[in-house]
Design a protein around this motif. Structure first.
Motif, short mmCIF file in Angstrom:
data_model
loop_
_atom_site.label_atom_id
_atom_site.label_comp_id
_atom_site.label_asym_id
_atom_site.label_seq_id
_atom_site.Cartn_x
_atom_site.Cartn_y
_atom_site.Cartn_z
N MET A 1 -3.46 -9.24 -8.96
CA MET A 1 -3.56 -8.03 -8.08
C MET A 1 -2.49 -7.09 -7.93
O MET A 1 -1.33 -7.27 -7.53
CB MET A 1 -3.86 -8.60 -6.90
N ASN A 2 -2.80 -5.67 -8.36
CA ASN A 2 -1.59 -4.79 -8.32
C ASN A 2 -1.74 -3.77 -7.41
O ASN A 2 -2.78 -3.18 -7.27
CB ASN A 2 -1.44 -4.33 -9.73
N ILE A 3 -0.63 -3.20 -6.94
CA ILE A 3 -0.52 -2.22 -6.16
C ILE A 3 0.55 -1.07 -6.52
O ILE A 3 1.72 -1.66 -6.79
CB ILE A 3 -0.26 -2.65 -4.49
N PRO A 4 0.29 0.09 -6.66
CA PRO A 4 1.37 1.13 -7.24
C PRO A 4 2.36 1.41 -6.20
O PRO A 4 1.81 1.37 -4.80
CB PRO A 4 0.51 2.30 -7.69
N LEU A 5 3.54 1.84 -6.55
CA LEU A 5 4.62 2.35 -5.52
C LEU A 5 4.99 3.70 -6.01
O LEU A 5 5.45 3.80 -7.20
CB LEU A 5 5.54 1.30 -5.44
N LYS A 6 5.24 4.65 -5.19
CA LYS A 6 5.62 5.92 -5.75
C LYS A 6 6.65 6.57 -4.83
O LYS A 6 7.16 6.13 -3.94
CB LYS A 6 4.40 6.84 -5.54
N SER A 7 7.29 7.48 -5.60
CA SER A 7 8.41 8.29 -5.20
C SER A 7 8.07 9.07 -3.85
O SER A 7 6.79 9.45 -3.81
CB SER A 7 9.30 8.85 -6.32
N THR A 8 8.91 9.95 -3.31
CA THR A 8 8.42 10.76 -2.32
C THR A 8 7.64 11.95 -2.96
O THR A 8 6.94 12.69 -2.39
CB THR A 8 9.95 11.27 -1.58
N SER A 9 7.83 12.29 -4.05
CA SER A 9 7.45 13.32 -5.13
C SER A 9 6.06 12.96 -5.60
O SER A 9 5.34 13.69 -6.28
CB SER A 9 8.21 13.95 -5.97
#
Length: 286
Positions: free
Chosen positions: A190-198
């Protein structure tokens, strides 16, 4: 011969005949009613049994995903702030310890701030990305989390690469995988993406379940409502996640069972239609 009988005898014979006919009609009616009652009770028992197994499956998978989701914002903020890798490792371990049946967790980092500064061979992959791979040696208790040597096998996970490409969370197809030189196991990630403030992709956080363990528990005799029953779960593509026969996991149901009843099952799952369906197993049982 009937003509020779006395009137009283004829009357008694007629009454007996009527009684016999009434009893025959009553017997047929009782049998029909009993059959209807038994059918309704059997259907109700099947529905109750199905709900029980559905709740079991939900408890396994929901607990893992809930743990993953609950800590995703904390992990994302930590990465955005550029926290030390030791802190990142600790956040992942805290999430993982409450993730139920998950046997592995990992954080796959593509953020240049980490990939360009961390050279620890335990975390560095051949492609330059960072992988924190953890295993839980004590699924039932608290603790038991260890960080393993980064395994490049994970870089080839289709679901991981799909998350990196689309920026969307997903659940992988079931597959047999050999991680960190352990025994080959049937797994699902099970995968969840993590992103930068941009909004740029900086990492993917995942938990990995061992489908063999879940299959054994769901098919344990103590959980059986019907004797010799079989519990299996397929996804909307018809691929098997849970099965009494471990070798069937990850295979498509069409490929292992050619009976025409298979199509009804797969279409019902694909269209999310609850119901009781006739199904003939590989061994010929219904």
């Amino acid at each position: 011969m009937l003509k020779k009988l006395k009137i009283g005898t004829k009357a008694i014979a007629f009454i007996v005949l009527v009684v016999v006919l009434c009893l025959t009609v009553m017997s047929a009616t009782i049998i029909n009613i009993a059959t209807d009652i038994q059918t309704k009770e059997a259907r109700s028992l099947l529905e109750t049994s199905a709900a029980k197994y559905a709740n079991m499956a939900d408890s396994f998978f929901d607990r893992m995903f809930s743990s993953l989701e609950s800590i995703s914002t904390t992990m994302e903020l930590a990465l955005q702030r550029g926290e030390d890798i030791e802190i990142i490792d600790g956040i992942l371990a805290n999430m993982f310890d409450s993730a139920g049946e998950a046997v592995y967790s990992f954080l796959y980092i593509v953020d240049p701030r980490y990939t360009s500064t961390i050279s620890n061979p335990k975390l560095k992959l051949p492609n330059g990305n960072i992988l924190i791979l953890q295993v839980d040696d004590d699924l039932e208790g608290i603790g038991g989390i260890r960080t393993l040597q980064a395994d490049n096998t994970i870089s080839n996970f289709n679901s991981l690469n799909l998350t990196l490409k689309t920026g969307q969370r997903n659940v992988s197809q079931p597959a047999f995988v050999n991680l960190n030189n352990q025994n080959r196991q049937a797994m699902i990630a099970m995968n969840i993406p993590l992103k930068s403030t941009s909004g740029d992709m900086i990492a993917v956080m995942s938990v990995v379940a061992n489908l063999e363990n879940i299959s054994k528990e769901m098919n344990a005799k103590d959980n059986m409502v019907f004797e010799n029953s079989q519990v299996f779960i397929i996804n909307s593509d018809g691929n098997i996640l849970i099965n009494q026969n471990i070798d069937y996991i990850s295979q498509n149901l069409y490929n292992i069972n050619k009976h025409h009843t298979v199509n009804n099952i797969i279409q019902a799952v694909k269209n999310k239609i609850d119901g009781i369906y006739e199904y003939t197993t590989v061994g010929g049982g219904v």
